[in-house]
Scaffold this active site. Structure first.
Site, PDB file in Angstrom:
ATOM      1  N   CYS A 265      -5.486   9.497  -2.636  1.00 32.25           N
ATOM      2  CA  CYS A 265      -4.710   8.531  -1.851  1.00 32.25           C
ATOM      3  C   CYS A 265      -3.287   8.408  -2.388  1.00 32.25           C
ATOM      4  CB  CYS A 265      -5.382   7.164  -1.869  1.00 32.25           C
ATOM      5  SG  CYS A 265      -6.853   7.043  -0.826  1.00 32.25           S
TER       6      CYS A 265
ATOM      7  N   ARG B  46      -9.713   5.288  11.601  1.00 27.89           N
ATOM      8  CA  ARG B  46      -8.254   5.161  11.602  1.00 27.89           C
ATOM      9  C   ARG B  46      -7.621   6.151  12.584  1.00 27.89           C
ATOM     10  NH1 ARG B  46      -6.308   2.618   6.911  1.00 27.89           N
ATOM     11  NH2 ARG B  46      -7.765   0.982   6.315  1.00 27.89           N
TER      12      ARG B  46
ATOM     13  N   ASP C 163       0.806  -1.216   0.000  1.00 33.21           N
ATOM     14  CA  ASP C 163       0.000   0.000   0.000  1.00 33.21           C
ATOM     15  C   ASP C 163       0.840   1.267   0.000  1.00 33.21           C
ATOM     16  OD1 ASP C 163      -2.517  -1.139  -0.114  1.00 33.21           O
ATOM     17  OD2 ASP C 163      -2.734  -1.281   2.060  1.00 33.21           O
TER      18      ASP C 163
ATOM     19  N   HIS D 274     -11.545   6.880   5.604  1.00 31.21           N
ATOM     20  CA  HIS D 274     -10.658   8.036   5.717  1.00 31.21           C
ATOM     21  C   HIS D 274     -11.424   9.283   5.284  1.00 31.21           C
ATOM     22  CE1 HIS D 274      -6.425   5.976   5.336  1.00 31.21           C
ATOM     23  NE2 HIS D 274      -6.699   6.261   6.596  1.00 31.21           N
TER      24      HIS D 274
ATOM     25  N   ARG E 236       0.703  -1.805   7.719  1.00 30.35           N
ATOM     26  CA  ARG E 236       1.103  -0.554   7.069  1.00 30.35           C
ATOM     27  C   ARG E 236       2.144   0.228   7.875  1.00 30.35           C
ATOM     28  NH1 ARG E 236      -3.006   3.075   3.917  1.00 30.35           N
ATOM     29  NH2 ARG E 236      -0.962   3.569   3.005  1.00 30.35           N
TER      30      ARG E 236
END
Length: 285
Positions: free
Chosen positions: A278, A155, A84, A184, A109
């Site tokens: 993103c 998150r 990612d 998000h 991540r």
């Protein structure tokens, strides 16, 4: 969480208002190792195959689009195993040359944070704040003029909002996300210019909806259909808006308000829940 008072915008509602593009600097990372091998948001399904070559071509077109628009694109080196890392927006929030670093919630991540810190160090930045609280960079922070909108709920921890305000010296407005599909802030809202945003209200709690309506009475309100093709994961330079080509209703709204939509196809990266924003961290020096 900030308690700082913020003056609402008074931007005119004229649909055909002239908009001014400003040159931006972006950080991106090629999707060399991109894959969907775990599920940490509702968009991800490890059982769905990923065409990495197609993802690379789509990402390259996004990069080239920014360059054609006159923007600077910096590139971070992808790291093996960090599937990612292409989603550069999550690595930090950069304002006035100050770097509020990321602390990822998901263990898979977390190695991305030091990888991006190394890039900033090599690029000559003075240092990255190692945050105390979980936050995922511009995934949950959006700069609008002199204020910062900050998302929480899935998150980023609310305490990170106050930490960012103390570090950056800018008012931070806390917003709570309510729909896990919009995990998000940057999947539910994007900044058009210093006075205007576009967003999908049902992605937020009722209190946060009222906050946004008060601050941005002239916002573009997106439909669920456009939100669900990541239409709000867009990037604006104040006039040109790089937007998912499938968000046709939003594209029409943008054009009606005098913006120039620049449609892109990032369908492979969308399999991980990511779009243009993103993939794009803005560097504000």
């Amino acid at each position: 969480m900030s308690a700082t008072a913020v003056t609402p915008t008074t931007a005119p509602a004229a649909a055909a208002a002239a908009h001014q593009a400003t040159r931006r600097e972006y950080l991106m990372c090629p999707p060399t190792y991109f894959d969907v091998v775990y599920a940490i948001n509702p968009w991800m399904d490890p059982g769905v195959s990923v065409d990495r070559d197609l993802a690379q071509r789509q990402w390259a077109e996004l990069r080239d689009t920014y360059r054609r628009l006159g923007h600077i694109v910096q590139l971070a080196d992808p790291q093996p195993g960090l599937v990612d890392m292409v989603f550069a927006a999550n690595c930090a929030l950069v304002v006035d040359g100050q770097i509020y670093g990321a602390r990822f919630r998901e263990p898979v991540r977390q190695p991305e944070a030091p990888a991006y810190r190394a890039w900033f160090a090599a690029a000559g930045f003075g240092g990255v704040l190692l945050p105390r609280y979980v936050n995922e960079g511009e995934g949950d922070f959006a700069v609008v003029g002199d204020i910062v909108l900050a998302g929480a709920g899935f998150r980023t921890e609310p305490a990170a909002h106050g930490e960012a305000q103390e570090f950056l010296g800018r008012p931070v407005v806390s917003l709570r996300l309510a729909d896990p599909r919009f995990y998000h802030l940057d999947t539910a809202l994007f900044v058009l210019d210093d006075d205007t945003i576009a967003y999908y209200p049902p992605a937020f709690t009722l209190g946060s909806q009222r906050t946004l309506a008060r601050l941005f009475p002239n916002a573009i309100v997106a439909s669920e259909a456009d939100a669900l093709v990541l239409g709000l994961n867009s990037v604006s330079d104040g006039a040109n808006v790089v937007v998912a080509q499938a968000a046709t209703g939003l594209i029409d709204q943008l054009a009606a308000r005098g913006y120039q939509p620049v449609p892109v196809d990032l369908s492979e990266l969308a399999k991980a829940g990511g779009g243009a924003k993103c993939c794009t961290l803005e560097i504000r020096r």
